[in-house]
Design an enzyme around this catalytic site. Structure first.
Site, mmCIF file in Angstrom:
data_model
loop_
_atom_site.group_PDB
_atom_site.id
_atom_site.type_symbol
_atom_site.label_atom_id
_atom_site.label_comp_id
_atom_site.label_asym_id
_atom_site.label_seq_id
_atom_site.Cartn_x
_atom_site.Cartn_y
_atom_site.Cartn_z
ATOM 1 N N ARG A 243 -4.524 -14.140 16.572
ATOM 2 C CA ARG A 243 -4.936 -13.790 17.661
ATOM 3 C C ARG A 243 -6.259 -13.307 18.360
ATOM 4 N NH1 ARG A 243 1.273 -13.549 19.928
ATOM 5 N NH2 ARG A 243 1.983 -15.917 20.361
ATOM 6 N N LYS B 193 13.774 -15.865 19.189
ATOM 7 C CA LYS B 193 13.727 -16.011 20.487
ATOM 8 C C LYS B 193 14.463 -16.604 21.188
ATOM 9 C CE LYS B 193 9.091 -13.111 20.755
ATOM 10 N NZ LYS B 193 7.972 -13.773 21.090
ATOM 11 N N GLY C 112 2.767 -17.114 17.508
ATOM 12 C CA GLY C 112 2.080 -15.508 17.040
ATOM 13 C C GLY C 112 3.234 -15.927 15.857
ATOM 14 N N GLY D 77 6.466 -19.629 22.565
ATOM 15 C CA GLY D 77 7.027 -19.366 24.236
ATOM 16 C C GLY D 77 6.337 -20.338 25.140
HETATM 17 N N1 LIG Z 1 17.629 -16.851 10.243
HETATM 18 C C1 LIG Z 1 16.836 -15.298 10.563
HETATM 19 N N2 LIG Z 1 17.643 -14.683 10.647
HETATM 20 C C2 LIG Z 1 16.692 -13.646 11.138
HETATM 21 N N3 LIG Z 1 15.212 -13.719 11.564
HETATM 22 C C3 LIG Z 1 15.066 -15.088 11.422
HETATM 23 C C4 LIG Z 1 15.980 -15.390 10.816
HETATM 24 N N4 LIG Z 1 14.969 -16.825 10.969
HETATM 25 C C5 LIG Z 1 13.752 -16.558 11.247
HETATM 26 N N5 LIG Z 1 13.509 -15.091 11.952
HETATM 27 C C6 LIG Z 1 12.277 -14.236 12.251
HETATM 28 O O1 LIG Z 1 11.932 -15.286 13.619
HETATM 29 C C7 LIG Z 1 10.547 -14.042 14.183
HETATM 30 C C8 LIG Z 1 9.929 -15.090 14.631
HETATM 31 O O2 LIG Z 1 10.331 -15.624 15.879
HETATM 32 P P1 LIG Z 1 9.506 -15.793 17.299
HETATM 33 O O3 LIG Z 1 8.864 -15.094 17.711
HETATM 34 O O4 LIG Z 1 10.811 -16.860 18.126
HETATM 35 O O5 LIG Z 1 8.701 -17.487 16.765
HETATM 36 P P2 LIG Z 1 7.311 -16.875 16.942
HETATM 37 O O6 LIG Z 1 6.343 -16.076 16.984
HETATM 38 O O7 LIG Z 1 6.406 -18.221 15.689
HETATM 39 O O8 LIG Z 1 6.772 -18.164 18.116
HETATM 40 C C9 LIG Z 1 10.355 -13.980 11.931
HETATM 41 O O9 LIG Z 1 9.453 -12.202 12.377
HETATM 42 C C10 LIG Z 1 11.161 -14.145 11.355
HETATM 43 O O10 LIG Z 1 11.765 -13.373 10.268
HETATM 44 O O1 LIG Z 2 4.609 -13.357 20.887
HETATM 45 C C1 LIG Z 2 4.375 -14.089 21.563
HETATM 46 O O2 LIG Z 2 4.941 -14.836 21.848
HETATM 47 P P1 LIG Z 2 5.530 -16.114 21.294
HETATM 48 O O3 LIG Z 2 6.647 -15.160 20.674
HETATM 49 O O4 LIG Z 2 6.327 -16.895 21.550
HETATM 50 O O5 LIG Z 2 4.829 -16.686 20.390
HETATM 51 C C2 LIG Z 2 3.913 -13.499 23.191
HETATM 52 O O6 LIG Z 2 2.370 -12.050 22.707
HETATM 53 C C3 LIG Z 2 4.310 -12.585 24.217
HETATM 54 O O7 LIG Z 2 5.279 -11.825 23.623
HETATM 55 P P2 LIG Z 2 6.630 -11.704 24.627
HETATM 56 O O8 LIG Z 2 7.731 -12.766 24.545
HETATM 57 O O9 LIG Z 2 7.303 -10.731 23.892
HETATM 58 O O10 LIG Z 2 6.563 -11.346 26.159
#
Ligand SMILES: Nc1ncnc2c1ncn2[C@@H]1O[C@H](COP(=O)(O)OP(=O)(O)O)[C@@H](O)[C@H]1O
Ligand SMILES: O=C(OP(=O)(O)O)[C@H](O)COP(=O)(O)O
Length: 396
Positions: free
Chosen positions: A35, A199, A355, A378
């Site tokens: 990023r 998330k 991320g 997201g």
């Molecule tokens: N089964 C699980 N239990 C708890 N945490 C998890 C599990 N699978 C994935 N994760 C966690 O989800 C996090 C990423 O989620 P998210 O922020 O939604 O993805 P991204 O950043 O790619 O959008 C990682 O830190 C990972 O450790």
């Molecule tokens: O990591 C982010 O989003 P992502 O987990 O959907 O990739 C962005 O920095 C937004 O963060 P936020 O979902 O806490 O608003």
């Protein structure tokens, strides 16, 4: 949208919203700087024009004030290397120090301020707070694609403090949108979306919209356990959003009605605590014993997911399949990343967002073997479902 190339920054002070929400290890070292790197061309354009830059970002999700582990000061040395120059530290965004250092910036200089989310007014989109941020610069640049789906003070509200010609979209924001548009408009089939991560409440709503677009929807990671409960399963102490179980049940039904192949993991790698050296076992996703939690795809699921991915022509992936930051729970994510690389080599278009997903792909060595790594998770998904992103709309 005004773009960087149509703007001359000579003598201007850009207040620039970036998404430097990068993963940090426990010693506060950056584990993936994608990023940061992706925003560098925008920063350098401004500096090379003879402008200066005030960098604004959030980091993580602090709750209730300043905390060292969420401080952007951890990024300072990395940014100095990245830009090949001194980067000044201005502390809290509302401090006198920040205002004074911003006002004194000379052409070619960069100032970094602390986490916007140390103030609750940021996420509330407070207009007075937004106006205070706007006063830090003479032109507003938004390059924070990863946060463009948030209508926060710095991503959307502060733009209105600037004349329309002084609201500018950065290179990263522009290229992310161009790329997502390309996928939306020309998705070859089968189109497979893979969702995972943590998330859940943010992303579960997006699934409904994706059901109108995709042929296959694979759900893994922490998100899968809410679906397992919706199927009548028991998930021990796995990640669960109990108030989303009904919605998950409806989504399973909707997928059936629409003829979309919604695949949930059949099995999980389970652990007796949230640690890399925990005791592990394999369990059906719908019968995880009490005291155990699912932290990765099990062997059957990772093979099944990889098979579907290898047969796909368009692939959208957001959210890791397990807690890949711990090596013993990274195999599911690695299988998916490898299958995506293989499908891409066979002619598919693959778009990876988020991320943590981006970090996983890079860390596992597949960064060069996928079509596009988006800095948005997201944000990308919301764009793909056809929503207008507040961060983009505010630029006019
Ligand atoms: N089964 C699980 N239990 C708890 N945490 C998890 C599990 N699978 C994935 N994760 C966690 O989800 C996090 C990423 O989620 P998210 O922020 O939604 O993805 P991204 O950043 O790619 O959008 C990682 O830190 C990972 O450790
Ligand atoms: O990591 C982010 O989003 P992502 O987990 O959907 O990739 C962005 O920095 C937004 O963060 P936020 O979902 O806490 O608003």
């Amino acid at each position: 949208m005004n773009t960087l190339d149509t703007y001359n920054f000579a003598g201007k002070r850009a207040v620039m919203r970036v998404d430097f929400n990068v993963p940090l290890d426990k010693d506060l070292h950056i584990t993936d700087d994608t990023r940061i790197r992706m925003a560098t061309p925008s920063v350098m354009k401004i500096l090379n024009d003879g402008g200066s830059v005030v960098l604004l970002s959030h980091l993580g999700r602090p709750k209730g004030g300043a905390e060292k582990k969420f401080s952007l000061e951890s990024l300072l040395l990395h940014l100095q290397k990245e830009y090949g120059r001194d980067v000044q530290w201005g502390g809290d965004v509302l401090s006198d120090e920040a205002a004074q250092k911003a006002a004194a910036l000379q052409p070619g200089q960069v100032l970094l301020l602390d986490n916007l989310r140390f103030h609750k007014e940021e996420e509330a989109g407070d207009p007075a707070f937004a106006a205070q941020l706007a006063a830090l610069g003479t032109v507003y640049v938004n390059d924070a694609f990863g946060t463009a789906h948030r209508a926060h003070a710095s991503t959307a509200v502060m733009a209105s403090s600037f004349a329309p010609q002084d609201r500018v979209g950065g290179y990263l924001l522009q290229s992310e949108i161009d790329n997502a548009k390309k996928v939306l408009e020309h998705a070859d089939r089968p189109f497979t979306a893979i969702m995972g991560g943590a998330k859940i409440s943010d992303k579960i709503l997006i699934i409904e919209k994706l059901l109108d677009k995709v042929d296959n929807l694979l759900i893994g990671g922490g998100m899968a356990y809410t679906f397992a409960v919706a199927q009548g399963g028991h998930v021990g102490s796995s990640l669960l959003e109990a108030d989303k179980v009904d919605l998950a049940r409806q989504l399973i039904q909707k997928a059936k009605d629409k003829g979309v192949n919604l695949m949930l993991p059949a099995d999980s790698l389970i652990a007796d605590r949230f640690a890399n050296d925990a005791n592990v076992d394999i369990a059906a996703n719908t019968s995880i014993p009490d005291g155990w939690m699912g932290l990765d795809l099990g062997p059957d699921s990772r093979e099944a997911f990889a098979d579907v991915i290898r047969d796909s022509k368009t692939i959208l992936w957001n959210g890791p399949m397990g807690v890949f930051e711990m090596s013993n729970f990274s195999l599911g994510t690695e299988y998916v990343a490898r299958a995506i690389a293989e499908a891409t080599a066979a002619g598919a278009y693959s778009l990876i967002g988020g991320g943590d997903s981006a970090a996983a792909v890079q860390q596992m060595g597949f960064g060069e073997q996928v079509s596009y790594i988006s800095t948005g998770g997201g944000a990308l998904l919301e764009y793909m479902e056809g929503k207008e992103l507040p961060g983009v709309a505010a630029l006019g």
